[in-house]
Scaffold this motif. Structure first.
Motif, PDB file in Angstrom:
ATOM      1  N   ASP A  35      -6.000  -0.909  -5.420  1.00  0.00           N
ATOM      2  CA  ASP A  35      -5.636  -1.528  -4.147  1.00  0.00           C
ATOM      3  C   ASP A  35      -6.681  -2.570  -3.775  1.00  0.00           C
ATOM      4  O   ASP A  35      -7.823  -2.221  -3.485  1.00  0.00           O
ATOM      5  CB  ASP A  35      -5.552  -0.454  -3.065  1.00  0.00           C
ATOM      6  CG  ASP A  35      -5.150  -1.059  -1.738  1.00  0.00           C
ATOM      7  OD1 ASP A  35      -4.046  -1.601  -1.662  1.00  0.00           O
ATOM      8  OD2 ASP A  35      -5.959  -0.999  -0.794  1.00  0.00           O
ATOM      9  N   PRO A  81      -4.702  13.359   2.111  1.00  0.00           N
ATOM     10  CA  PRO A  81      -5.470  12.221   1.597  1.00  0.00           C
ATOM     11  C   PRO A  81      -4.989  10.887   2.159  1.00  0.00           C
ATOM     12  O   PRO A  81      -5.785  10.022   2.461  1.00  0.00           O
ATOM     13  CB  PRO A  81      -5.263  12.276   0.090  1.00  0.00           C
ATOM     14  CG  PRO A  81      -4.555  13.512  -0.207  1.00  0.00           C
ATOM     15  CD  PRO A  81      -4.131  14.166   1.046  1.00  0.00           C
ATOM     16  N   VAL A  82      -3.688  10.752   2.344  1.00  0.00           N
ATOM     17  CA  VAL A  82      -3.187   9.451   2.783  1.00  0.00           C
ATOM     18  C   VAL A  82      -3.664   9.122   4.197  1.00  0.00           C
ATOM     19  O   VAL A  82      -3.947   7.974   4.518  1.00  0.00           O
ATOM     20  CB  VAL A  82      -1.642   9.394   2.681  1.00  0.00           C
ATOM     21  CG1 VAL A  82      -0.965  10.257   3.744  1.00  0.00           C
ATOM     22  CG2 VAL A  82      -1.152   7.955   2.788  1.00  0.00           C
ATOM     23  N   THR A 114       0.828  -1.212   0.000  1.00  0.00           N
ATOM     24  CA  THR A 114       0.000   0.000   0.000  1.00  0.00           C
ATOM     25  C   THR A 114       0.855   1.252   0.000  1.00  0.00           C
ATOM     26  O   THR A 114       0.543   2.235  -0.692  1.00  0.00           O
ATOM     27  CB  THR A 114      -0.941  -0.020   1.221  1.00  0.00           C
ATOM     28  OG1 THR A 114      -1.795  -1.147   1.088  1.00  0.00           O
ATOM     29  CG2 THR A 114      -1.763   1.241   1.315  1.00  0.00           C
ATOM     30  N   ALA A 117      -7.794  12.266  -3.759  1.00  0.00           N
ATOM     31  CA  ALA A 117      -7.016  11.217  -4.426  1.00  0.00           C
ATOM     32  C   ALA A 117      -7.339  11.156  -5.912  1.00  0.00           C
ATOM     33  O   ALA A 117      -6.467  10.871  -6.734  1.00  0.00           O
ATOM     34  CB  ALA A 117      -7.291   9.871  -3.769  1.00  0.00           C
ATOM     35  N   VAL A 118      -8.598  11.417  -6.247  1.00  0.00           N
ATOM     36  CA  VAL A 118      -8.936  11.351  -7.675  1.00  0.00           C
ATOM     37  C   VAL A 118      -8.725  12.701  -8.370  1.00  0.00           C
ATOM     38  O   VAL A 118      -9.041  12.841  -9.547  1.00  0.00           O
ATOM     39  CB  VAL A 118     -10.372  10.831  -7.925  1.00  0.00           C
ATOM     40  CG1 VAL A 118     -10.527   9.424  -7.390  1.00  0.00           C
ATOM     41  CG2 VAL A 118     -11.417  11.768  -7.343  1.00  0.00           C
ATOM     42  N   PHE A 148      -7.555   5.781  -9.724  1.00  0.00           N
ATOM     43  CA  PHE A 148      -7.513   4.990  -8.484  1.00  0.00           C
ATOM     44  C   PHE A 148      -8.719   4.071  -8.397  1.00  0.00           C
ATOM     45  O   PHE A 148      -9.846   4.492  -8.675  1.00  0.00           O
ATOM     46  CB  PHE A 148      -7.549   5.917  -7.263  1.00  0.00           C
ATOM     47  CG  PHE A 148      -6.257   6.650  -7.009  1.00  0.00           C
ATOM     48  CD1 PHE A 148      -5.275   6.091  -6.210  1.00  0.00           C
ATOM     49  CD2 PHE A 148      -6.028   7.896  -7.567  1.00  0.00           C
ATOM     50  CE1 PHE A 148      -4.089   6.770  -5.969  1.00  0.00           C
ATOM     51  CE2 PHE A 148      -4.848   8.579  -7.328  1.00  0.00           C
ATOM     52  CZ  PHE A 148      -3.867   8.012  -6.530  1.00  0.00           C
ATOM     53  N   LEU A 176      -4.043   2.712 -10.472  1.00  0.00           N
ATOM     54  CA  LEU A 176      -3.547   2.060  -9.264  1.00  0.00           C
ATOM     55  C   LEU A 176      -4.749   1.440  -8.560  1.00  0.00           C
ATOM     56  O   LEU A 176      -5.715   2.148  -8.234  1.00  0.00           O
ATOM     57  CB  LEU A 176      -2.879   3.089  -8.342  1.00  0.00           C
ATOM     58  CG  LEU A 176      -1.737   3.898  -8.973  1.00  0.00           C
ATOM     59  CD1 LEU A 176      -1.279   5.007  -8.030  1.00  0.00           C
ATOM     60  CD2 LEU A 176      -0.561   2.989  -9.317  1.00  0.00           C
ATOM     61  N   LEU A 220       0.118  10.391  -2.907  1.00  0.00           N
ATOM     62  CA  LEU A 220      -0.641  10.562  -1.665  1.00  0.00           C
ATOM     63  C   LEU A 220       0.300  10.649  -0.470  1.00  0.00           C
ATOM     64  O   LEU A 220      -0.093  11.060   0.610  1.00  0.00           O
ATOM     65  CB  LEU A 220      -1.618   9.394  -1.470  1.00  0.00           C
ATOM     66  CG  LEU A 220      -2.672   9.230  -2.560  1.00  0.00           C
ATOM     67  CD1 LEU A 220      -3.466   7.950  -2.352  1.00  0.00           C
ATOM     68  CD2 LEU A 220      -3.616  10.422  -2.577  1.00  0.00           C
ATOM     69  N   ASP A 221       1.509  10.242  -0.667  1.00  0.00           N
ATOM     70  CA  ASP A 221       2.508  10.263   0.399  1.00  0.00           C
ATOM     71  C   ASP A 221       3.845  10.627  -0.237  1.00  0.00           C
ATOM     72  O   ASP A 221       4.024  10.453  -1.460  1.00  0.00           O
ATOM     73  CB  ASP A 221       2.573   8.867   1.042  1.00  0.00           C
ATOM     74  CG  ASP A 221       2.913   8.966   2.519  1.00  0.00           C
ATOM     75  OD1 ASP A 221       3.364  10.045   2.947  1.00  0.00           O
ATOM     76  OD2 ASP A 221       2.731   7.960   3.232  1.00  0.00           O
ATOM     77  N   LEU A 265      -7.534   8.362   3.967  1.00  0.00           N
ATOM     78  CA  LEU A 265      -7.872   7.122   3.271  1.00  0.00           C
ATOM     79  C   LEU A 265      -7.376   5.892   4.034  1.00  0.00           C
ATOM     80  O   LEU A 265      -7.974   4.838   3.946  1.00  0.00           O
ATOM     81  CB  LEU A 265      -7.220   7.115   1.884  1.00  0.00           C
ATOM     82  CG  LEU A 265      -7.892   7.981   0.836  1.00  0.00           C
ATOM     83  CD1 LEU A 265      -7.030   8.068  -0.396  1.00  0.00           C
ATOM     84  CD2 LEU A 265      -9.242   7.413   0.488  1.00  0.00           C
ATOM     85  N   LYS A 266      -6.275   6.084   4.757  1.00  0.00           N
ATOM     86  CA  LYS A 266      -5.598   4.972   5.425  1.00  0.00           C
ATOM     87  C   LYS A 266      -5.040   4.004   4.398  1.00  0.00           C
ATOM     88  O   LYS A 266      -3.850   3.771   4.300  1.00  0.00           O
ATOM     89  CB  LYS A 266      -6.515   4.216   6.417  1.00  0.00           C
ATOM     90  CG  LYS A 266      -7.124   5.091   7.456  1.00  0.00           C
ATOM     91  CD  LYS A 266      -6.092   5.557   8.459  1.00  0.00           C
ATOM     92  CE  LYS A 266      -6.759   6.413   9.532  1.00  0.00           C
ATOM     93  NZ  LYS A 266      -5.808   7.215  10.262  1.00  0.00           N
ATOM     94  N   VAL A 267      -5.942   3.445   3.602  1.00  0.00           N
ATOM     95  CA  VAL A 267      -5.454   2.621   2.489  1.00  0.00           C
ATOM     96  C   VAL A 267      -6.052   3.179   1.224  1.00  0.00           C
ATOM     97  O   VAL A 267      -7.181   3.639   1.236  1.00  0.00           O
ATOM     98  CB  VAL A 267      -5.886   1.140   2.616  1.00  0.00           C
ATOM     99  CG1 VAL A 267      -5.072   0.454   3.683  1.00  0.00           C
ATOM    100  CG2 VAL A 267      -7.358   1.023   2.874  1.00  0.00           C
ATOM    101  N   ILE A 268      -5.300   3.163   0.153  1.00  0.00           N
ATOM    102  CA  ILE A 268      -5.902   3.651  -1.089  1.00  0.00           C
ATOM    103  C   ILE A 268      -6.597   2.497  -1.790  1.00  0.00           C
ATOM    104  O   ILE A 268      -6.346   1.345  -1.519  1.00  0.00           O
ATOM    105  CB  ILE A 268      -4.873   4.304  -2.038  1.00  0.00           C
ATOM    106  CG1 ILE A 268      -3.810   3.299  -2.462  1.00  0.00           C
ATOM    107  CG2 ILE A 268      -4.260   5.527  -1.422  1.00  0.00           C
ATOM    108  CD1 ILE A 268      -2.979   3.764  -3.620  1.00  0.00           C
ATOM    109  N   LEU A 313       1.958   2.019  -3.445  1.00  0.00           N
ATOM    110  CA  LEU A 313       0.883   2.647  -4.231  1.00  0.00           C
ATOM    111  C   LEU A 313       0.670   4.102  -3.800  1.00  0.00           C
ATOM    112  O   LEU A 313       0.466   4.981  -4.639  1.00  0.00           O
ATOM    113  CB  LEU A 313      -0.425   1.866  -4.077  1.00  0.00           C
ATOM    114  CG  LEU A 313      -0.512   0.508  -4.770  1.00  0.00           C
ATOM    115  CD1 LEU A 313      -1.936  -0.031  -4.680  1.00  0.00           C
ATOM    116  CD2 LEU A 313      -0.106   0.578  -6.222  1.00  0.00           C
ATOM    117  N   ASN A 314       0.712   4.331  -2.477  1.00  0.00           N
ATOM    118  CA  ASN A 314       0.558   5.712  -1.967  1.00  0.00           C
ATOM    119  C   ASN A 314       1.634   6.632  -2.524  1.00  0.00           C
ATOM    120  O   ASN A 314       1.370   7.782  -2.886  1.00  0.00           O
ATOM    121  CB  ASN A 314       0.644   5.733  -0.438  1.00  0.00           C
ATOM    122  CG  ASN A 314      -0.633   5.233   0.220  1.00  0.00           C
ATOM    123  OD1 ASN A 314      -1.662   5.121  -0.429  1.00  0.00           O
ATOM    124  ND2 ASN A 314      -0.546   4.909   1.501  1.00  0.00           N
TER     125      ASN A 314
END
Lengths: 231, 412
Positions: free
Chosen positions: A171, B405-406, A50, B305-306, A92, A169, A59-60, B409-412, A53-54
């Protein structure tokens, strides 16, 4: 190397601070994803799937190393520039579908195009085409709570591909659906990959996804354990 | 799908919360309308009542008369000035008067007081509180003669009745003491002891003769205007037309400083009260909007995220505040209208609490509290409540745009 790949991770490390403990989720990892890849990241929980992917999704940000998306270093971009890249170049698909509950299937699929400023007429053509592609042309006016898990995930795929991103991507895209739905979703993504040359990168535990992937990257403790390309 | 449409739908995801919030905004509108409306109505009544007690909304008088009123200060050609003023826009009437201090004596006693010399042809009950308050007898019929109208308290003190004689002593334009005899033709009762015990109405021509004034002279021209809020502009207009170094044109705020002070103080208290109400409502709104943002963290994470930018997300939450403000105002108008109508037509009677003779700054205050809003007050209330709701949405909107966002979302 960089110009051949859509995504390139270069000696990338990501360390999280959990209380007083530092957790290394990704450890000096280098990886390239090429255009047209249908690749899957696999590995046990905590292996860093994960996080990879982030990092690719912007996202990170990495603790060290670089993440290049179409030769663009994501770490040096502003928040709005990263938003624009996510909007224009990434798609996503989330494990929990993550559709916007107040929007219909059509509006969810249209969401990214509207953010891009695509005209209403063009949106209509493209969204209807993609909804047809995922087999939901008759459910365009349904809201997420009026659809099954499989239907919601199809909408999520439609949303991810409608803007023709450089890479999708996904998940655990099959984690919350039954076997038959999982197979049909994989058929769909495989067809999109083969027919339109869309690039897909999955993170998964699902053996069905791993079996279909043309490239299987296994992670362990934040590092690549194996990277297998299949015919 | 526009942001507006999306924000609208978001608002109705939790109908009960939206309704409660809208009602709190509506309740704020009702309170603000009540406070502002009673102020607008009450101040207008007080200012108009003050104006008809002698000096008008705007007063033309000899320079320096306002600071040190004395009968040797005269306004020459006052009648001519009046004629000029009557044609001006916004002026509903202008009355020539002589006002001064005098000693009033009957066979029984002598008291100090004020006289207002008037021309019955110019003055009317509409423009003169004392005439409106006649309880016995009548007003003298001409500007000449020896008629006098006194207040009930003075009549009591001097043991006067209709037909009784009264001697008034004052100083003329030369500073000489002059006296004249008059006969009581009427008695008034305004309810304000200071007025009923000290004011006397006399015929203006007789007083002119006693004071050795010219036939057109007086101490002031009281100007009654249609809308007291225009006093300043009417003053400037009059000043431009008839002003000269010997005259000054003043508004009621300058001639009735005590009343103006009371109104200003009351208004300030009113504003502070409204500000506190506004802050309380804003705190509630802020809490509600912030809660609605925090519980949608994941959804906002997905949106970002989108590809939704933080700025667009900020706008989305702000548009939600906009809709909430609009619904709140509509609810406010719906719940305030019957309340406003009741206070407008019926009012609240506080005579039991404050009595009939309550006065502020020497002006009788009507114990029947009614309500009336000026157009600009309506606009100010609507704009104020609307802006407050939008402002309350700024911090939650900013927070929404700052959510990483991360994390959401915790997990994407």
């Amino acid at each position: 190397m960089e110009h051949q790949s859509i995504v390139h991770l270069e000696d990338t490390t990501k360390i999280y601070q959990q209380g007083k403990v530092e957790v290394c989720a990704v450890d000096r990892l280098s990886l390239s994803i090429k255009k047209g890849d249908f690749a899957s990241l696999c590995g046990p929980s905590g292996s860093g799937k994960t996080t990879v992917l982030n990092l690719i999704g912007g996202l990170d940000i990495p603790t060290s190393g670089r993440v290049l998306l179409e030769n663009q270093d994501l770490a040096i971009l502003t928040r709005s520039q990263i938003s624009a890249i996510r909007r224009d170049r990434l798609g996503f698909v989330f494990q929990a579908y993550n559709l916007i509950p107040v929007l219909t299937a059509y509006e969810n699929a249209e969401f990214v195009l509207r953010l891009q400023g695509v005209s209403e007429r063009e949106c209509r053509d493209r969204v209807m085409a993609v909804l047809k592609e995922v087999g939901l042309e008759d459910l365009e006016n349904r809201r997420p709570d009026e659809m099954s898990g499989g239907q919601q995930q199809r909408v999520a795929i439609a949303r991810a591909i409608v803007s023709r991103p450089a890479i999708v991507l996904a998940d655990e895209p099959t984690a919350n659906v039954d076997s038959a739905t999982a197979e049909s979703l994989l058929d769909l993504m495989q067809r999109l990959n083969q027919d339109y040359g869309g690039t897909f990168l999955f993170s998964t535990h699902d053996h069905r996804v791993m079996e279909r992937a043309r490239r299987l990257i296994c992670l362990k403790d934040g590092r690549i354990e194996t990277d297998e390309v299949r015919r | 799908m526009t942001l507006g449409k999306m924000a609208w739908r978001n608002l109705w995801r939790r109908k009960r919360r939206t309704f409660i919030t809208a009602f709190s905004i509506g309740f704020g509108v009702m309170l603000t309308v009540t406070f502002t409306g009673t102020g607008d109505y009450g101040y207008t009544k007080m200012i108009n009542a003050g104006a008809i007690m002698g000096l008008g909304h705007v007063t033309i008088e000899p320079r320096g008369y306002n600071q040190t009123p004395a009968l040797d200060k005269r306004l020459l050609k006052a009648e001519q000035i009046r004629e000029q003023i009557l044609t001006m826009p916004g002026v509903s009437d202008a009355i020539v008067r002589i006002m001064g201090q005098a000693m009033f004596a009957s066979a029984r006693k002598t008291v100090g007081g004020m006289f207002m010399a008037i021309d019955p042809a110019q003055d009317s009950a509409e423009q003169n509180l004392l005439l409106r308050s006649l309880v016995h007898g009548h007003l003298f019929s001409s500007a000449e003669g020896r008629g006098v109208v006194v207040g009930t308290k003075m009549a009591e003190k001097l043991n006067l009745r209709i037909g009784k004689k009264l001697v008034y002593t004052t100083t003329d334009i030369y500073g000489e003491i002059v006296s004249e005899i008059a006969r009581v033709v009427g008695i008034f009762e305004t309810g304000v002891d200071e007025v009923d015990g000290a004011m006397v109405l006399l015929p203006i021509s007789s007083v002119r003769a006693t004071l050795h004034y010219g036939v057109q002279d007086a101490t002031l021209v009281a100007v009654i205007i249609n809308d007291h809020r225009r006093a300043k502009s009417v003053r400037d207009q009059i000043s431009a037309a008839v002003g000269n170094p010997q005259r000054e044109v003043l508004t009621w705020k300058q001639t009735q400083t005590e009343l103006a002070g009371i109104i200003t103080m009351d208004k300030s208290g009113n504003y502070i009260m409204q500000l506190l109400i506004g802050l309380l409502i804003a705190a509630g709104l802020l809490n509600t909007l912030l809660m609605s943002v925090l519980e949608r963290k994941r959804e906002f994470g997905v949106m970002m995220a989108v590809g939704m930018s933080p700025a667009t997300l900020f706008r989305l939450v702000l548009v939600e505040s906009f809709w909430l403000a609009l619904i709140g105002l509509i609810v406010g108008i719906i719940i305030t209208t019957p309340w406003y109508a009741y206070l407008y037509y019926v009012g609240l009677d506080f005579s039991g609490a404050i009595g009939e003779g309550y006065n502020a700054g020497g002006v009788l205050v009507d114990p029947l509290f009614k309500i009336r809003l000026y157009k600009e007050s309506i606009i100010a209330i609507l704009a104020g409540v609307f802006s407050l709701t939008l402002l309350s949405g700024i911090y939650p909107a900013w927070r929404a745009g700052r959510i990483p966002p991360v994390e959401s979302l915790k997990v994407i």
